[in-house]
Design a protein around this motif. Structure first.
Motif, PDB file in Angstrom:
ATOM      1  N   LYS A  66     -53.779 -33.080 -21.156  1.00 15.52           N
ATOM      2  CA  LYS A  66     -55.207 -32.730 -21.203  1.00 15.52           C
ATOM      3  C   LYS A  66     -55.460 -31.335 -20.629  1.00 15.52           C
ATOM      4  N   VAL A  67     -54.816 -31.034 -19.503  1.00 17.55           N
ATOM      5  CA  VAL A  67     -54.989 -29.708 -18.898  1.00 17.55           C
ATOM      6  C   VAL A  67     -54.447 -28.628 -19.828  1.00 17.55           C
ATOM      7  N   ALA A  68     -53.303 -28.868 -20.446  1.00 23.13           N
ATOM      8  CA  ALA A  68     -52.708 -27.882 -21.354  1.00 23.13           C
ATOM      9  C   ALA A  68     -53.627 -27.622 -22.545  1.00 23.13           C
ATOM     10  N   LYS A  69     -54.253 -28.673 -23.067  1.00 21.20           N
ATOM     11  CA  LYS A  69     -55.182 -28.489 -24.193  1.00 21.20           C
ATOM     12  C   LYS A  69     -56.402 -27.670 -23.767  1.00 21.20           C
ATOM     13  N   LYS A  70     -56.935 -27.962 -22.578  1.00 19.14           N
ATOM     14  CA  LYS A  70     -58.100 -27.199 -22.097  1.00 19.14           C
ATOM     15  C   LYS A  70     -57.724 -25.749 -21.819  1.00 19.14           C
ATOM     16  N   LEU A  71     -56.533 -25.531 -21.283  1.00 18.52           N
ATOM     17  CA  LEU A  71     -56.096 -24.158 -21.045  1.00 18.52           C
ATOM     18  C   LEU A  71     -55.884 -23.415 -22.364  1.00 18.52           C
ATOM     19  N   LEU A  72     -55.351 -24.106 -23.348  1.00 21.87           N
ATOM     20  CA  LEU A  72     -55.111 -23.472 -24.644  1.00 21.87           C
ATOM     21  C   LEU A  72     -56.427 -23.084 -25.312  1.00 21.87           C
ATOM     22  N   LYS A  77     -51.619 -20.060 -21.981  1.00 19.85           N
ATOM     23  CA  LYS A  77     -50.436 -20.835 -22.336  1.00 19.85           C
ATOM     24  C   LYS A  77     -49.702 -21.238 -21.063  1.00 19.85           C
ATOM     25  N   SER A  78     -49.115 -22.429 -21.061  1.00 23.11           N
ATOM     26  CA  SER A  78     -48.326 -22.876 -19.918  1.00 23.11           C
ATOM     27  C   SER A  78     -47.274 -23.869 -20.380  1.00 23.11           C
ATOM     28  N   ASP A  79     -46.220 -24.006 -19.573  1.00 24.02           N
ATOM     29  CA  ASP A  79     -45.161 -24.978 -19.851  1.00 24.02           C
ATOM     30  C   ASP A  79     -45.442 -26.280 -19.118  1.00 24.02           C
ATOM     31  N   TYR A  80     -44.792 -27.344 -19.574  1.00 22.65           N
ATOM     32  CA  TYR A  80     -44.947 -28.658 -18.959  1.00 22.65           C
ATOM     33  C   TYR A  80     -44.476 -28.632 -17.501  1.00 22.65           C
ATOM     34  N   ASP A  81     -43.347 -27.979 -17.232  1.00 26.55           N
ATOM     35  CA  ASP A  81     -42.791 -27.958 -15.883  1.00 26.55           C
ATOM     36  C   ASP A  81     -43.712 -27.262 -14.888  1.00 26.55           C
ATOM     37  N   PRO A 108     -50.451 -22.304  -6.331  1.00 22.26           N
ATOM     38  CA  PRO A 108     -49.009 -22.476  -6.496  1.00 22.26           C
ATOM     39  C   PRO A 108     -48.481 -21.853  -7.792  1.00 22.26           C
ATOM     40  N   VAL A 109     -49.385 -21.409  -8.653  1.00 23.74           N
ATOM     41  CA  VAL A 109     -48.986 -20.736  -9.887  1.00 23.74           C
ATOM     42  C   VAL A 109     -49.783 -19.451 -10.009  1.00 23.74           C
ATOM     43  N   THR A 110     -49.303 -18.526 -10.797  1.00 23.21           N
ATOM     44  CA  THR A 110     -50.013 -17.266 -10.984  1.00 23.21           C
ATOM     45  C   THR A 110     -50.216 -17.012 -12.465  1.00 23.21           C
ATOM     46  N   TRP A 111     -51.131 -16.113 -12.769  1.00 18.43           N
ATOM     47  CA  TRP A 111     -51.443 -15.740 -14.145  1.00 18.43           C
ATOM     48  C   TRP A 111     -50.769 -14.409 -14.463  1.00 18.43           C
ATOM     49  N   VAL A 112     -50.249 -14.303 -15.661  1.00 19.40           N
ATOM     50  CA  VAL A 112     -49.737 -13.017 -16.128  1.00 19.40           C
ATOM     51  C   VAL A 112     -50.267 -12.785 -17.529  1.00 19.40           C
ATOM     52  N   ASP A 113     -50.396 -11.523 -17.894  1.00 21.03           N
ATOM     53  CA  ASP A 113     -50.839 -11.207 -19.244  1.00 21.03           C
ATOM     54  C   ASP A 113     -49.717 -11.523 -20.218  1.00 21.03           C
ATOM     55  N   SER A 114     -50.092 -12.104 -21.341  1.00 16.73           N
ATOM     56  CA  SER A 114     -49.106 -12.492 -22.342  1.00 16.73           C
ATOM     57  C   SER A 114     -49.218 -11.566 -23.544  1.00 16.73           C
ATOM     58  N   ALA A 115     -48.147 -10.845 -23.830  1.00 16.16           N
ATOM     59  CA  ALA A 115     -48.139  -9.939 -24.970  1.00 16.16           C
ATOM     60  C   ALA A 115     -47.345 -10.522 -26.133  1.00 16.16           C
ATOM     61  N   ALA A 116     -46.751 -11.714 -25.935  1.00 11.64           N
ATOM     62  CA  ALA A 116     -45.898 -12.291 -26.973  1.00 11.64           C
ATOM     63  C   ALA A 116     -46.699 -12.851 -28.136  1.00 11.64           C
ATOM     64  N   ASN A 117     -47.903 -13.338 -27.871  1.00 12.47           N
ATOM     65  CA  ASN A 117     -48.699 -13.981 -28.906  1.00 12.47           C
ATOM     66  C   ASN A 117     -50.107 -13.386 -28.856  1.00 12.47           C
ATOM     67  N   ALA A 118     -50.631 -13.022 -30.004  1.00 11.75           N
ATOM     68  CA  ALA A 118     -51.952 -12.403 -30.046  1.00 11.75           C
ATOM     69  C   ALA A 118     -53.059 -13.401 -29.724  1.00 11.75           C
ATOM     70  N   ASN A 119     -52.799 -14.707 -29.931  1.00 12.29           N
ATOM     71  CA  ASN A 119     -53.816 -15.721 -29.667  1.00 12.29           C
ATOM     72  C   ASN A 119     -53.872 -16.125 -28.189  1.00 12.29           C
ATOM     73  N   ILE A 120     -52.844 -15.766 -27.429  1.00 12.85           N
ATOM     74  CA  ILE A 120     -52.766 -16.143 -26.020  1.00 12.85           C
ATOM     75  C   ILE A 120     -53.003 -14.899 -25.180  1.00 12.85           C
ATOM     76  N   LYS A 122     -53.326 -15.032 -21.586  1.00 13.93           N
ATOM     77  CA  LYS A 122     -52.656 -15.162 -20.305  1.00 13.93           C
ATOM     78  C   LYS A 122     -51.672 -16.314 -20.362  1.00 13.93           C
ATOM     79  N   GLN A 123     -50.757 -16.330 -19.386  1.00 10.96           N
ATOM     80  CA  GLN A 123     -49.772 -17.396 -19.317  1.00 10.96           C
ATOM     81  C   GLN A 123     -49.568 -17.789 -17.863  1.00 10.96           C
TER      82      GLN A 123
END
Length: 128
Positions: A66-72, A77-81, A108-120, A122-123
């Motif tokens: 649910k959190v991953a869907k809301k973040l998306l 973007k984020s990984d399960y781990d 406990p986590v940080t945000w970084v800019d994501s340049a790999a995907n135009a739709n994302i 941050k990661q």
């Protein structure tokens, strides 16, 4: 296993009319009952721990999905781990401490800019 081999060997020294035979059988019966109770208790404790872990993983997977869907939806973007680590920190942290950490931005986590995907935009990553 040696217990069940020693008992018949010791029992061979007693006759059925020996007065020590009755106390010997009572002691052996008590020891066998104690071993059975301890064995059943050990198995039930292990099974309980296993099923609690399965229940925790099921809940965590549900919450993380649910959190991953809301973040998306917010283009994050984020990984399960990483979300699992965040969820475990959330569960183990006291409410007051969690609020103060979030106010100080000590996540406990940080945000970084994501340049790999135009739709994302941050990661989520771990601070390592």
């Amino acid at each position: 296993v040696p217990f069940f081999a020693i008992v018949p060997a010791i029992n061979a020294f007693f006759t059925s009319d020996d007065p020590r035979f009755a106390s010997f059988t009572r002691i052996i019966s008590g020891i066998v009952a104690l071993l059975v109770i301890l064995g059943v208790s050990f198995v039930s404790i292990i099974a309980n721990m296993y099923f609690r872990r399965l229940e925790f993983e099921k809940k965590a997977k549900h919450v993380i999905n649910k959190v991953a869907k809301k973040l998306l939806k917010k283009s994050v973007k984020s990984d399960y781990d990483i979300l699992l680590k965040f969820y475990e920190v959330f569960l183990t942290t006291e409410r007051n401490e969690l609020e103060s950490n979030l106010k100080r931005k000590n996540d406990p986590v940080t945000w970084v800019d994501s340049a790999a995907n135009a739709n994302i935009s941050k990661q989520l990553v771990t601070p390592e």
